[in-house]
Design a protein around this motif. Sequence first.
Motif, PDB file in Angstrom:
ATOM      1  N   GLU A  46     -48.777 -42.394  19.781  1.00 48.29           N
ATOM      2  CA  GLU A  46     -47.711 -42.742  18.840  1.00 48.29           C
ATOM      3  C   GLU A  46     -48.210 -42.897  17.402  1.00 48.29           C
ATOM      4  O   GLU A  46     -47.425 -42.846  16.451  1.00 48.29           O
ATOM      5  CB  GLU A  46     -47.002 -44.032  19.287  1.00 48.29           C
ATOM      6  CG  GLU A  46     -47.908 -45.252  19.385  1.00 48.29           C
ATOM      7  CD  GLU A  46     -48.494 -45.423  20.781  1.00 48.29           C
ATOM      8  OE1 GLU A  46     -48.884 -46.546  21.105  1.00 48.29           O
ATOM      9  OE2 GLU A  46     -48.554 -44.418  21.536  1.00 48.29           O
ATOM     10  N   ASP A  47     -49.527 -43.083  17.265  1.00 51.73           N
ATOM     11  CA  ASP A  47     -50.100 -43.225  15.915  1.00 51.73           C
ATOM     12  C   ASP A  47     -50.442 -41.880  15.291  1.00 51.73           C
ATOM     13  O   ASP A  47     -50.936 -41.838  14.156  1.00 51.73           O
ATOM     14  CB  ASP A  47     -51.359 -44.095  15.966  1.00 51.73           C
ATOM     15  CG  ASP A  47     -51.060 -45.532  16.373  1.00 51.73           C
ATOM     16  OD1 ASP A  47     -49.954 -46.006  16.059  1.00 51.73           O
ATOM     17  OD2 ASP A  47     -51.925 -46.166  17.012  1.00 51.73           O
ATOM     18  N   THR A  48     -50.225 -40.783  16.018  1.00 51.63           N
ATOM     19  CA  THR A  48     -50.562 -39.462  15.483  1.00 51.63           C
ATOM     20  C   THR A  48     -49.322 -38.624  15.178  1.00 51.63           C
ATOM     21  O   THR A  48     -49.433 -37.412  14.979  1.00 51.63           O
ATOM     22  CB  THR A  48     -51.451 -38.694  16.482  1.00 51.63           C
ATOM     23  OG1 THR A  48     -50.704 -38.436  17.683  1.00 51.63           O
ATOM     24  CG2 THR A  48     -52.710 -39.472  16.810  1.00 51.63           C
ATOM     25  N   GLU A 280     -56.164 -34.210  25.755  1.00 54.45           N
ATOM     26  CA  GLU A 280     -55.195 -34.234  26.834  1.00 54.45           C
ATOM     27  C   GLU A 280     -54.141 -35.315  26.617  1.00 54.45           C
ATOM     28  O   GLU A 280     -52.959 -35.137  26.968  1.00 54.45           O
ATOM     29  CB  GLU A 280     -55.913 -34.459  28.173  1.00 54.45           C
ATOM     30  CG  GLU A 280     -55.039 -34.318  29.397  1.00 54.45           C
ATOM     31  CD  GLU A 280     -54.521 -32.892  29.573  1.00 54.45           C
ATOM     32  OE1 GLU A 280     -53.370 -32.760  30.065  1.00 54.45           O
ATOM     33  OE2 GLU A 280     -55.245 -31.933  29.228  1.00 54.45           O
ATOM     34  N   VAL A 281     -54.547 -36.433  26.036  1.00 58.30           N
ATOM     35  CA  VAL A 281     -53.634 -37.556  25.855  1.00 58.30           C
ATOM     36  C   VAL A 281     -52.527 -37.241  24.844  1.00 58.30           C
ATOM     37  O   VAL A 281     -51.476 -37.896  24.840  1.00 58.30           O
ATOM     38  CB  VAL A 281     -54.421 -38.800  25.415  1.00 58.30           C
ATOM     39  CG1 VAL A 281     -54.952 -38.654  23.993  1.00 58.30           C
ATOM     40  CG2 VAL A 281     -53.558 -40.069  25.510  1.00 58.30           C
ATOM     41  N   TYR A 282     -52.728 -36.211  23.999  1.00 61.75           N
ATOM     42  CA  TYR A 282     -51.759 -35.890  22.963  1.00 61.75           C
ATOM     43  C   TYR A 282     -50.802 -34.767  23.379  1.00 61.75           C
ATOM     44  O   TYR A 282     -49.979 -34.315  22.567  1.00 61.75           O
ATOM     45  CB  TYR A 282     -52.476 -35.504  21.670  1.00 61.75           C
ATOM     46  CG  TYR A 282     -53.377 -36.579  21.149  1.00 61.75           C
ATOM     47  CD1 TYR A 282     -52.873 -37.821  20.769  1.00 61.75           C
ATOM     48  CD2 TYR A 282     -54.757 -36.383  21.077  1.00 61.75           C
ATOM     49  CE1 TYR A 282     -53.700 -38.823  20.322  1.00 61.75           C
ATOM     50  CE2 TYR A 282     -55.608 -37.392  20.622  1.00 61.75           C
ATOM     51  CZ  TYR A 282     -55.063 -38.612  20.256  1.00 61.75           C
ATOM     52  OH  TYR A 282     -55.892 -39.603  19.812  1.00 61.75           O
ATOM     53  N   LYS A 283     -50.913 -34.301  24.616  1.00 60.79           N
ATOM     54  CA  LYS A 283     -50.041 -33.195  25.057  1.00 60.79           C
ATOM     55  C   LYS A 283     -48.793 -33.738  25.735  1.00 60.79           C
ATOM     56  O   LYS A 283     -48.757 -34.857  26.214  1.00 60.79           O
ATOM     57  CB  LYS A 283     -50.821 -32.307  26.029  1.00 60.79           C
ATOM     58  CG  LYS A 283     -51.960 -31.535  25.324  1.00 60.79           C
ATOM     59  CD  LYS A 283     -52.685 -30.622  26.296  1.00 60.79           C
ATOM     60  CE  LYS A 283     -53.784 -29.855  25.584  1.00 60.79           C
ATOM     61  NZ  LYS A 283     -54.542 -28.967  26.494  1.00 60.79           N
TER      62      LYS A 283
END
Length: 283
Positions: A46-48, A280-283
């Motif tokens: 959420e911070d990206t 992976e966490v951002y997909k």
Amino acid sequence: MTAETIIPGLVGPGTQPENEDGATLDYMEMPRDMVTFHQPLAPEPEDTLGMEEAKALLNQMADDLANYKIDSSALTYSLNSLAPKDLGLINQIMGEGEVSIVCGTRYQAQESVLAGVWRVVEITGKDNQISDNIEVAAYPDSIFNETFKTAAETIELDSTFPEGVRNAPPVLSEIKDKVANYRAGQPCHAINLTLLPQTDEDIAYLAEKLGVGTTIILSRGYGNCRVSSTMTKNVWWVQYFNSQDATILNSIEIVDLPDVVRAAQEDILDSAERLSEIMEVYK
């Protein structure tokens, strides 16, 4: 002029054998600390928000790393047009790894926490940045191509020598012969000065004849290693220091690039896996 003035650390404790004939070696304490990989503290998804360009670049890099062959030309990713927040994400994910490079006044490079992934900045004048790139390679092509650009192809041997110079002339003759016959990609030829009876005057004379090159590389993988190019093509000073900053190995290497600063194929594959896990966490 002393050897220390020309290239720091060439003389002093640990650089010469204990006995004049070099027969007895008193090995100094080896480095006790080893740099190991630490997963970067990536921001929460959420911070990206709004950093899509940086995430797309990092995902593309992860895919490219998985297919990259170490003997290929470097893959280059320009960061020049990234917005500050995107650049901030790149900085956080890349971090700082084991190897730092300064090449003249034009280039500075830092290996990231991902081996074989380099941040290369080109500057001109006083901190006027021209380019900011990531290079995926065993070693940055931009710096490799620059290092020996103005270096001499051979060494001119003297018939007379300064006072105190005793053992440098045969070393220079050996270097001259190896440089003349060296071809890119050949194995390294190393001359271990630590095992040879060299006076301070010998070391200073060697440094003067080889010349001080444009590139200095610091590697902190296991203890500290300083690699310095000379002004003679394919000739490098390579020095290792222990935890007390005393020299434990002082050598000259005739090679296109010393292995200590070169990433291996397994490093690239490991970096591909780690970057994929991070992203992976951002997909």
